[in-house]
Design a protein around this motif. Structure first.
Motif, PDB file in Angstrom:
ATOM      1  N   GLU A  94      -1.929  12.871   3.685  1.00 42.41           N
ATOM      2  CA  GLU A  94      -0.953  12.877   4.703  1.00 42.41           C
ATOM      3  C   GLU A  94      -0.785  13.905   5.629  1.00 42.41           C
ATOM      4  O   GLU A  94      -0.199  13.569   6.933  1.00 42.41           O
ATOM      5  N   TYR A 103       3.173   5.791   6.720  1.00 46.38           N
ATOM      6  CA  TYR A 103       4.313   4.896   6.535  1.00 46.38           C
ATOM      7  C   TYR A 103       3.849   3.479   6.433  1.00 46.38           C
ATOM      8  O   TYR A 103       4.193   2.614   5.636  1.00 46.38           O
ATOM      9  N   LYS A 106       2.055   3.081   3.028  1.00 43.76           N
ATOM     10  CA  LYS A 106       3.129   2.883   1.986  1.00 43.76           C
ATOM     11  C   LYS A 106       3.833   1.543   2.069  1.00 43.76           C
ATOM     12  O   LYS A 106       4.037   1.034   0.946  1.00 43.76           O
ATOM     13  N   LYS A 107       4.227   1.154   3.137  1.00 42.42           N
ATOM     14  CA  LYS A 107       4.738  -0.157   3.271  1.00 42.42           C
ATOM     15  C   LYS A 107       4.134  -1.301   2.626  1.00 42.42           C
ATOM     16  O   LYS A 107       4.684  -2.267   2.068  1.00 42.42           O
ATOM     17  N   LEU A 129      13.205   2.951  -3.907  1.00 44.28           N
ATOM     18  CA  LEU A 129      12.088   3.521  -3.147  1.00 44.28           C
ATOM     19  C   LEU A 129      11.756   3.070  -1.794  1.00 44.28           C
ATOM     20  O   LEU A 129      11.367   3.709  -0.822  1.00 44.28           O
ATOM     21  N   GLU A 130      11.873   1.853  -1.364  1.00 45.31           N
ATOM     22  CA  GLU A 130      11.628   1.313  -0.036  1.00 45.31           C
ATOM     23  C   GLU A 130      12.777   1.716   0.807  1.00 45.31           C
ATOM     24  O   GLU A 130      12.411   2.082   1.956  1.00 45.31           O
ATOM     25  N   LEU A 133      12.092   5.375   1.677  1.00 43.91           N
ATOM     26  CA  LEU A 133      11.001   5.511   2.506  1.00 43.91           C
ATOM     27  C   LEU A 133      11.538   4.896   4.020  1.00 43.91           C
ATOM     28  O   LEU A 133      11.212   5.637   4.960  1.00 43.91           O
ATOM     29  N   ASP A 134      12.329   3.869   4.240  1.00 48.01           N
ATOM     30  CA  ASP A 134      12.764   3.464   5.318  1.00 48.01           C
ATOM     31  C   ASP A 134      13.909   4.396   6.049  1.00 48.01           C
ATOM     32  O   ASP A 134      13.799   4.857   7.187  1.00 48.01           O
ATOM     33  N   GLU A 136      13.537   7.760   5.473  1.00 50.66           N
ATOM     34  CA  GLU A 136      12.675   8.897   5.803  1.00 50.66           C
ATOM     35  C   GLU A 136      11.839   8.486   7.251  1.00 50.66           C
ATOM     36  O   GLU A 136      11.862   9.450   8.065  1.00 50.66           O
ATOM     37  N   LYS A 137      11.644   7.443   7.345  1.00 46.59           N
ATOM     38  CA  LYS A 137      11.015   6.716   8.611  1.00 46.59           C
ATOM     39  C   LYS A 137      12.052   6.773   9.791  1.00 46.59           C
ATOM     40  O   LYS A 137      11.919   7.477  11.112  1.00 46.59           O
TER      41      LYS A 137
END
Length: 177
Positions: A94, A103, A106-107, A129-130, A133-134, A136-137
């Protein structure tokens, strides 16, 4: 005749160089194909991490007994040392690569896991979790946008201050004359 021999010698020399180059390139490609790429390794590590969070073992055994045992255990066997090592490798990747690339990888892993036969609770965890992640993006993109706008303002004011200071210098020079 001497000229003809020289041309033949040059042609052979070029052919040999070409063959050596092709052989070297072939070796490099074969080595690259044999070693899993950093991206593939990262995806595998992230997948292991998600599977551990979901309580699924990473074994790909097709027997029904093994699946039942894995479901009964609910926790994959991973030592704390292995977990720390995996997390360290992931952090290293990372740091080397852009957030957008990480990202994307991970997706891809999340999409692969969605295709698995998961229980409702596991699907729910995966969805959470998804979403995390979104989020965070989105935060990363927002921060990046703010940095760009701040840089734009800074450049604008620096340009204007520079322009004003040059006008002041011209005015002072005229006054001195």
């Amino acid at each position: 005749m001497e000229n003809e021999l020289s041309h033949q010698f040059q042609a052979r020399k070029q052919a040999q160089e070409k063959d050596r180059y092709q052989e070297g390139y072939k070796q490099e490609v074969l080595e690259d194909l044999q070693q899993p790429s950093e991206e593939t390794q990262y995806k595998q590590l992230f997948k292991q991490s998600l599977l551990a969070q979901l309580g699924i073992s990473d074994e790909k055994d097709s027997s029904k007994e093994a699946k039942k045992e894995a479901e009964a255990e609910k926790a994959p066997v991973e030592t704390p040392q292995e977990k720390e090592e995996r997390l360290a490798k992931m952090k290293e990747f990372e740091q080397k690569h852009s957030f957008d690339k990480v990202y994307k990888l991970k997706k891809e892993v999340l999409q692969e896991l969605k295709e698995l036969n998961l229980t409702d609770s596991q699907r729910e965890k995966l969805t959470k979790l998804e979403k995390a992640l979104d989020t965070e993006k989105k935060d990363h993109d927002k921060q990046k946008k703010e940095e760009k706008s701040q840089n734009g303002f800074t450049k604008f004011f620096a340009r204007n201050n520079g322009a004003l200071s040059s006008k002041k210098q011209k005015d002072q020079q005229e006054i001195e004359r």
